[in-house]
Design an enzyme around this catalytic site. Sequence first.
Site, PDB file in Angstrom:
ATOM      1  N   SER A 127       0.808  -1.223   0.000  1.00 22.02           N
ATOM      2  CA  SER A 127       0.000   0.000   0.000  1.00 22.02           C
ATOM      3  C   SER A 127       0.837   1.267   0.000  1.00 22.02           C
ATOM      4  CB  SER A 127      -0.887  -0.006   1.254  1.00 22.02           C
ATOM      5  OG  SER A 127      -1.445   1.270   1.468  1.00 22.02           O
ATOM      6  N   GLU A 129       0.167   3.587   1.801  1.00 27.80           N
ATOM      7  CA  GLU A 129       0.238   3.980   3.215  1.00 27.80           C
ATOM      8  C   GLU A 129       1.645   3.747   3.779  1.00 27.80           C
ATOM      9  OE1 GLU A 129      -1.835   5.021   6.065  1.00 27.80           O
ATOM     10  OE2 GLU A 129      -2.730   6.059   4.385  1.00 27.80           O
ATOM     11  N   TYR A 151      -1.810   0.172  10.617  1.00 28.84           N
ATOM     12  CA  TYR A 151      -2.046  -0.462   9.313  1.00 28.84           C
ATOM     13  C   TYR A 151      -0.811  -0.310   8.406  1.00 28.84           C
ATOM     14  CZ  TYR A 151      -3.751  -0.882   4.497  1.00 28.84           C
ATOM     15  OH  TYR A 151      -3.904  -1.224   3.164  1.00 28.84           O
TER      16      TYR A 151
HETATM   17  P1  NAP Z   1     -11.506  -4.695   1.547  1.00 28.64           P
HETATM   18  O1  NAP Z   1     -12.636  -4.412   0.640  1.00 28.64           O
HETATM   19  O2  NAP Z   1     -11.522  -4.128   2.931  1.00 28.64           O
HETATM   20  O3  NAP Z   1     -11.334  -6.286   1.641  1.00 28.64           O
HETATM   21  C1  NAP Z   1     -10.564  -6.869   2.657  1.00 28.64           C
HETATM   22  C2  NAP Z   1     -10.728  -8.369   2.562  1.00 28.64           C
HETATM   23  O4  NAP Z   1      -9.937  -8.985   3.600  1.00 28.64           O
HETATM   24  C3  NAP Z   1     -12.164  -8.866   2.787  1.00 28.64           C
HETATM   25  O5  NAP Z   1     -12.431  -9.886   1.868  1.00 28.64           O
HETATM   26  C4  NAP Z   1     -12.125  -9.416   4.206  1.00 28.64           C
HETATM   27  O6  NAP Z   1     -13.051 -10.448   4.461  1.00 28.64           O
HETATM   28  C5  NAP Z   1     -10.706 -10.002   4.217  1.00 28.64           C
HETATM   29  N1  NAP Z   1     -10.237 -10.283   5.566  1.00 28.64           N
HETATM   30  C6  NAP Z   1     -10.207  -9.456   6.641  1.00 28.64           C
HETATM   31  N2  NAP Z   1      -9.744 -10.112   7.713  1.00 28.64           N
HETATM   32  C7  NAP Z   1      -9.477 -11.398   7.320  1.00 28.64           C
HETATM   33  C8  NAP Z   1      -8.987 -12.538   7.982  1.00 28.64           C
HETATM   34  N3  NAP Z   1      -8.676 -12.538   9.276  1.00 28.64           N
HETATM   35  N4  NAP Z   1      -8.851 -13.678   7.263  1.00 28.64           N
HETATM   36  C9  NAP Z   1      -9.182 -13.719   5.950  1.00 28.64           C
HETATM   37  N5  NAP Z   1      -9.650 -12.660   5.270  1.00 28.64           N
HETATM   38  C10 NAP Z   1      -9.798 -11.502   5.947  1.00 28.64           C
HETATM   39  O7  NAP Z   1     -10.119  -4.227   0.901  1.00 28.64           O
HETATM   40  P2  NAP Z   1      -9.789  -3.893  -0.642  1.00 28.64           P
HETATM   41  O8  NAP Z   1     -10.023  -2.452  -0.871  1.00 28.64           O
HETATM   42  O9  NAP Z   1     -10.411  -4.910  -1.512  1.00 28.64           O
HETATM   43  O10 NAP Z   1      -8.200  -4.072  -0.634  1.00 28.64           O
HETATM   44  C11 NAP Z   1      -7.598  -5.337  -0.933  1.00 28.64           C
HETATM   45  C12 NAP Z   1      -6.201  -5.370  -0.348  1.00 28.64           C
HETATM   46  O11 NAP Z   1      -5.419  -4.322  -0.911  1.00 28.64           O
HETATM   47  C13 NAP Z   1      -6.118  -5.153   1.161  1.00 28.64           C
HETATM   48  O12 NAP Z   1      -5.044  -5.922   1.638  1.00 28.64           O
HETATM   49  C14 NAP Z   1      -5.802  -3.682   1.309  1.00 28.64           C
HETATM   50  O13 NAP Z   1      -5.157  -3.432   2.533  1.00 28.64           O
HETATM   51  C15 NAP Z   1      -4.912  -3.492   0.115  1.00 28.64           C
HETATM   52  N6  NAP Z   1      -4.894  -2.132  -0.451  1.00 28.64           N
HETATM   53  C16 NAP Z   1      -6.055  -1.526  -0.782  1.00 28.64           C
HETATM   54  C17 NAP Z   1      -6.027  -0.270  -1.372  1.00 28.64           C
HETATM   55  C18 NAP Z   1      -7.297   0.433  -1.762  1.00 28.64           C
HETATM   56  O14 NAP Z   1      -7.243   1.655  -1.970  1.00 28.64           O
HETATM   57  N7  NAP Z   1      -8.422  -0.260  -1.901  1.00 28.64           N
HETATM   58  C19 NAP Z   1      -4.800   0.352  -1.631  1.00 28.64           C
HETATM   59  C20 NAP Z   1      -3.623  -0.332  -1.294  1.00 28.64           C
HETATM   60  C21 NAP Z   1      -3.668  -1.582  -0.726  1.00 28.64           C
HETATM   61  P3  NAP Z   1     -14.521 -10.181   5.086  1.00 28.64           P
HETATM   62  O15 NAP Z   1     -15.399  -9.839   3.918  1.00 28.64           O
HETATM   63  O16 NAP Z   1     -14.868 -11.479   5.706  1.00 28.64           O
HETATM   64  O17 NAP Z   1     -14.376  -9.036   6.049  1.00 28.64           O
HETATM   65  O1  G4F Z   2     -10.802   6.664   2.531  1.00 26.78           O
HETATM   66  P1  G4F Z   2      -9.808   6.555   3.625  1.00 26.78           P
HETATM   67  O2  G4F Z   2     -10.263   5.904   4.874  1.00 26.78           O
HETATM   68  O3  G4F Z   2      -8.536   5.851   2.985  1.00 26.78           O
HETATM   69  P2  G4F Z   2      -6.990   5.789   3.412  1.00 26.78           P
HETATM   70  O4  G4F Z   2      -6.802   6.051   4.853  1.00 26.78           O
HETATM   71  O5  G4F Z   2      -6.245   6.655   2.463  1.00 26.78           O
HETATM   72  O6  G4F Z   2      -6.649   4.247   3.152  1.00 26.78           O
HETATM   73  C1  G4F Z   2      -7.060   3.574   1.969  1.00 26.78           C
HETATM   74  O7  G4F Z   2      -6.056   3.697   0.997  1.00 26.78           O
HETATM   75  C2  G4F Z   2      -4.808   3.067   1.343  1.00 26.78           C
HETATM   76  C3  G4F Z   2      -3.841   3.321   0.195  1.00 26.78           C
HETATM   77  O8  G4F Z   2      -3.245   4.581   0.338  1.00 26.78           O
HETATM   78  C4  G4F Z   2      -5.066   1.586   1.552  1.00 26.78           C
HETATM   79  F1  G4F Z   2      -3.897   0.958   1.821  1.00 26.78           F
HETATM   80  C5  G4F Z   2      -6.055   1.397   2.685  1.00 26.78           C
HETATM   81  O9  G4F Z   2      -6.344   0.002   2.828  1.00 26.78           O
HETATM   82  C6  G4F Z   2      -7.345   2.122   2.325  1.00 26.78           C
HETATM   83  O10 G4F Z   2      -7.927   1.483   1.223  1.00 26.78           O
HETATM   84  O11 G4F Z   2      -9.276   8.022   4.031  1.00 26.78           O
HETATM   85  C7  G4F Z   2      -8.761   8.903   3.052  1.00 26.78           C
HETATM   86  C8  G4F Z   2      -8.550  10.279   3.667  1.00 26.78           C
HETATM   87  C9  G4F Z   2      -7.748  10.276   4.981  1.00 26.78           C
HETATM   88  O12 G4F Z   2      -6.834  11.337   4.958  1.00 26.78           O
HETATM   89  C10 G4F Z   2      -8.791  10.534   6.050  1.00 26.78           C
HETATM   90  O13 G4F Z   2      -8.305  11.213   7.212  1.00 26.78           O
HETATM   91  O14 G4F Z   2      -9.831  10.824   3.995  1.00 26.78           O
HETATM   92  C11 G4F Z   2      -9.753  11.439   5.268  1.00 26.78           C
HETATM   93  N1  G4F Z   2     -11.090  11.512   5.859  1.00 26.78           N
HETATM   94  C12 G4F Z   2     -11.715  12.663   6.229  1.00 26.78           C
HETATM   95  N2  G4F Z   2     -12.914  12.382   6.762  1.00 26.78           N
HETATM   96  C13 G4F Z   2     -11.891  10.481   6.149  1.00 26.78           C
HETATM   97  C14 G4F Z   2     -13.037  11.031   6.728  1.00 26.78           C
HETATM   98  N3  G4F Z   2     -11.729   9.147   5.975  1.00 26.78           N
HETATM   99  C15 G4F Z   2     -12.755   8.344   6.354  1.00 26.78           C
HETATM  100  N4  G4F Z   2     -12.630   7.010   6.150  1.00 26.78           N
HETATM  101  N5  G4F Z   2     -13.889   8.833   6.941  1.00 26.78           N
HETATM  102  C16 G4F Z   2     -14.090  10.169   7.149  1.00 26.78           C
HETATM  103  O15 G4F Z   2     -15.118  10.586   7.688  1.00 26.78           O
END
Ligand code: NAP
Ligand code: G4F
Length: 329
Positions: A127, A129, A151
């Site tokens: 990520s 992050e 995280y």
């Molecule tokens: P998501 O929608 O939150 O999906 C997370 C998945 O992990 C769900 O299927 C969840 O299952 C599963 N999970 C959670 N705890 C588990 C456990 N103990 N054992 C097995 N499975 C478990 O996340 P996403 O947006 O698809 O992201 C996919 C991956 O990419 C994650 O690793 C995330 O950290 C990473 N990532 C995401 C972003 C982004 O912007 N979306 C960016 C960078 C990296 P349940 O449905 O059962 O909860």
């Molecule tokens: O949508 P967010 O919660 O995403 P964040 O923290 O950027 O993380 C996501 O992207 C990562 C990749 O860079 C992934 F690795 C991670 O798994 C996840 O998918 O928050 C985005 C921004 C933050 O700066 C947060 O402080 O939005 C700001 N924010 C402001 N108000 C809020 C809110 N975020 C959330 N979730 N809820 C609010 O009310």
Amino acid sequence: MPRALITGITGQDGLYLGELLVGRGYEVFGLVRGQSNPKVATVERLVPGVVLLEGDLTDLPSLIGAVEISQPDEVYNLGAISFVGLSWKQAELTGETTGMGVLRVLEALRIAGGNDLSRVRFYQASSSEMFGKVRETPQRETTPFHPRSPYGVAKTFGHYLTVNYRESYGLFACSGMLFNHESPRRGIEFVTRKISRAVARISLGLQDSVSLGNLESRRDWGFAGDYVDAMWRMLQQDTPDDFVVATGETHSIRELLDVAFARVGIEDWSGYVRSDPRFFRPAEVDVLVGDASKAREVLGWKPRVGFHELVEMMVDADLATEAAAADRH
Ligand code: NAP
Ligand code: G4F
């Protein structure tokens, strides 16, 4: 028929990746946790023919079992506690799942393969992050890490472990340093979907306002459907490597609000947005913007959906969902 095992198949990326792999002729296996996971029906509808296996990233025997049954050519480790905000409140669980979960999947591959890791290819969902308090802009593969949340720390552990298994055991292991990617399938706890859903509900008269935290932070937001294609491309190369996947554009939460509210004809959203201290974070990642030149050059990957189109797609989808739900009541 190539075989793929996906952890996190019930999540946003798991669903898009499952669809992509079925479309490319793969037999897809998905790890599903819990006694009665409510998302199973959605996975089975969107990923036809998927074989679901019970397992949990905190439970090594279940992971070994999943590898033994699926005999995968490719493993995509997408499972994680992925919500940054939650990671301070449940830091240990985040460490166990998002960090140690990577170790367990890698060990499951090693144990089930009798130490032979030559057949399998592994993708780790790293990520942006990890860049956290950024040391350079834009961030690229060589930018040093400075994670700002439990995280981010757990993802950094998983990232280095993936590199280590590549260097120690010759595993074909790739780490995708993906910047934020969104879609109508995004969880409602993330800021993009929280806003798109609230805007839809406000315009339909179902909600008065939305409470948010920091509106000044900036993110590089792309479309999840584009990003899973980059994951797949990484595992099709001749040599394993790590890649930044990003659009190269950064926008603030305020700009996100501008585009989302404009979609429903509201130009001044100030009366609809409340500030709530609960949604501010103990340490913030102020700005992220990625340089995906390497992915473009080596993988031939580029994003297809831009920021405005993405936000409008999400608002339109929530408008349709919320209007249909309101009709039913
Ligand atoms: P998501 O929608 O939150 O999906 C997370 C998945 O992990 C769900 O299927 C969840 O299952 C599963 N999970 C959670 N705890 C588990 C456990 N103990 N054992 C097995 N499975 C478990 O996340 P996403 O947006 O698809 O992201 C996919 C991956 O990419 C994650 O690793 C995330 O950290 C990473 N990532 C995401 C972003 C982004 O912007 N979306 C960016 C960078 C990296 P349940 O449905 O059962 O909860
Ligand atoms: O949508 P967010 O919660 O995403 P964040 O923290 O950027 O993380 C996501 O992207 C990562 C990749 O860079 C992934 F690795 C991670 O798994 C996840 O998918 O928050 C985005 C921004 C933050 O700066 C947060 O402080 O939005 C700001 N924010 C402001 N108000 C809020 C809110 N975020 C959330 N979730 N809820 C609010 O009310």
